[in-house]
Design a protein around this motif. Structure first.
Motif, PDB file in Angstrom:
ATOM      1  N   ASN A 112     -28.141   1.057 -17.472  1.00  0.00           N
ATOM      2  CA  ASN A 112     -29.040  -0.041 -17.110  1.00  0.00           C
ATOM      3  C   ASN A 112     -29.991  -0.300 -18.284  1.00  0.00           C
ATOM      4  N   PRO A 113     -29.721  -1.412 -19.026  1.00  0.00           N
ATOM      5  CA  PRO A 113     -28.757  -2.490 -18.804  1.00  0.00           C
ATOM      6  C   PRO A 113     -27.375  -2.135 -19.365  1.00  0.00           C
ATOM      7  N   VAL A 114     -26.426  -3.069 -19.140  1.00  0.00           N
ATOM      8  CA  VAL A 114     -25.044  -2.855 -19.569  1.00  0.00           C
ATOM      9  C   VAL A 114     -24.461  -4.200 -20.005  1.00  0.00           C
ATOM     10  N   LEU A 115     -23.432  -4.161 -20.831  1.00  0.00           N
ATOM     11  CA  LEU A 115     -22.759  -5.393 -21.217  1.00  0.00           C
ATOM     12  C   LEU A 115     -22.138  -6.063 -20.000  1.00  0.00           C
ATOM     13  N   SER A 116     -22.153  -7.375 -19.978  1.00  0.00           N
ATOM     14  CA  SER A 116     -21.542  -8.123 -18.887  1.00  0.00           C
ATOM     15  C   SER A 116     -20.039  -7.900 -18.865  1.00  0.00           C
ATOM     16  N   THR A 117     -19.433  -8.174 -17.727  1.00  0.00           N
ATOM     17  CA  THR A 117     -17.983  -8.039 -17.587  1.00  0.00           C
ATOM     18  C   THR A 117     -17.246  -8.919 -18.588  1.00  0.00           C
ATOM     19  N   GLY A 172     -29.247  -6.334 -16.660  1.00  0.00           N
ATOM     20  CA  GLY A 172     -29.780  -5.298 -15.791  1.00  0.00           C
ATOM     21  C   GLY A 172     -28.816  -5.016 -14.646  1.00  0.00           C
ATOM     22  N   THR A 173     -28.815  -3.783 -14.161  1.00  0.00           N
ATOM     23  CA  THR A 173     -27.888  -3.394 -13.095  1.00  0.00           C
ATOM     24  C   THR A 173     -28.637  -2.791 -11.918  1.00  0.00           C
ATOM     25  N   ALA A 174     -28.019  -2.871 -10.750  1.00  0.00           N
ATOM     26  CA  ALA A 174     -28.465  -2.137  -9.567  1.00  0.00           C
ATOM     27  C   ALA A 174     -27.454  -1.032  -9.305  1.00  0.00           C
ATOM     28  N   CYS A 175     -27.855  -0.021  -8.576  1.00  0.00           N
ATOM     29  CA  CYS A 175     -26.938   1.052  -8.209  1.00  0.00           C
ATOM     30  C   CYS A 175     -25.752   0.457  -7.450  1.00  0.00           C
ATOM     31  N   ALA A 176     -24.538   0.804  -7.851  1.00  0.00           N
ATOM     32  CA  ALA A 176     -23.337   0.239  -7.239  1.00  0.00           C
ATOM     33  C   ALA A 176     -23.130   0.712  -5.810  1.00  0.00           C
ATOM     34  N   ILE A 177     -23.835   1.767  -5.397  1.00  0.00           N
ATOM     35  CA  ILE A 177     -23.731   2.273  -4.028  1.00  0.00           C
ATOM     36  C   ILE A 177     -24.899   1.782  -3.179  1.00  0.00           C
TER      37      ILE A 177
END
Length: 306
Positions: free
Chosen positions: A65-70, A10-15
């Motif tokens: 969201n979601p995205v593959l991990s780094t 899961g991701t949060a907004c990068a800003i």
């Protein structure tokens, strides 16, 4: 071993650093088996695969969201293959032109790093114009092997802090790779560490609010599983300003590619497209260079004082 659905995070907004303002705009349409190196290869034929994409209503940033991990993305890019040297050279000539226009006097005598340098075509272009302090970072093993005599100038791996000395580069370039990052804030932190006082970051990336993107909507080739974040002028400026950079210049980018490349970006029935592309890849007409502006933007941002 290729990544799988369990590597999606899961991701949060990068800003805004939260997901509370998210609104889904596109549902995910890929299968777990699509998470393979063939799909994560530069300038592949578009297949319209993408993550679940959301827009933050607070700042306007579009992201997956979601995205593959780094770490999972690093594995895929290391194993990617099939890099087209003709397309890489065409892109390098475009990037070289914009570099000459924006970093004067030319030849530029400072240190230049290109992140995501592929087979080193842009580095070679700079050296052709007597810019000799050039370095590259490229995760793909195959692309680095294709670099030939420039191989020794390229770090084969993912760009992270600590590869190069602090305050080392005058310019860091990242062409069509910033929107491939799932953690752009960490990337910008590492760039700041490696840039000299008043050093510049030179980005070329997609503009999701450009006219072609608006017209094509869900069929736009910018909407792609390799692009976990898609920017517009307002959001890329916010992103850079929030992470220690001051934007000096923003401009539209014209790209010059063979006709066959432009055709593969057009939405059309896959059977028809395959027949046309198979023909153009063998016929001389497919290599005719065509210059178009289809939604890329350039950004030059200066490292802020500490």
């Amino acid at each position: 071993m290729s990544p799988s659905a369990k590597d999606l995070l899961g991701t949060a907004c990068a800003i805004c650093l939260t997901d509370t303002h998210d609104h889904e705009v596109y549902a995910a349409n890929f299968r777990p088996e699509d998470l393979n190196p063939e799909v994560f290869t530069a300038r592949r034929r578009p297949d319209r695969l993408h993550y679940r994409m959301v827009v933050c209503h607070q700042c306007g940033l579009m992201r997956a969201n979601p995205v593959l991990s780094t770490d999972a993305l690093s594995i895929l890019y290391k194993e990617s293959h099939g890099h087209d040297l003709q397309l890489s050279q065409a892109a390098a000539e475009t990037y070289g032109q914009y570099f000459q226009e924006n970093f004067l006097p030319f030849p530029f005598q400072g240190r230049v790093l290109e992140i995501g340098c592929g087979p080193g075509s842009f580095l070679k272009e700079l050296m052709r114009y007597h810019c000799n302090q050039v370095y590259g970072v490229e995760p793909s093993f195959e692309a680095v092997e294709q670099a030939g005599e420039l191989k020794g100038l390229i770090y084969n791996g993912t760009f992270v802090g600590g590869i190069y000395p602090k305050d080392y580069f005058d310019v860091i370039c990242a062409f069509q790779m910033f929107d491939h990052l799932s953690d752009p804030a960490q990337f910008l932190k590492d760039c700041r560490e490696n840039l000299k006082h008043k050093g510049n970051l030179f980005l070329i990336l997609h503009n999701i609010k450009a006219l072609p993107a608006k017209v094509l909507g869900p069929n736009c080739p910018m909407l792609d599983i390799e692009h976990p974040i898609l920017y517009e002028p307002m959001t890329i400026i916010k992103m850079l300003e929030a992470n220690g950079f001051t934007v000096q210049k923003k401009f539209s980018v014209l790209n010059r590619y063979p006709l066959r490349y432009w055709l593969q970006l057009l939405p059309m029935p896959q059977g028809l497209k395959k027949r046309l592309l198979d023909f153009l890849e063998k016929a001389p007409v497919g290599n005719i260079p065509v210059t178009l502006g289809l939604g890329n933007m350039g950004i030059i941002a200066r490292k802020k004082d500490e």
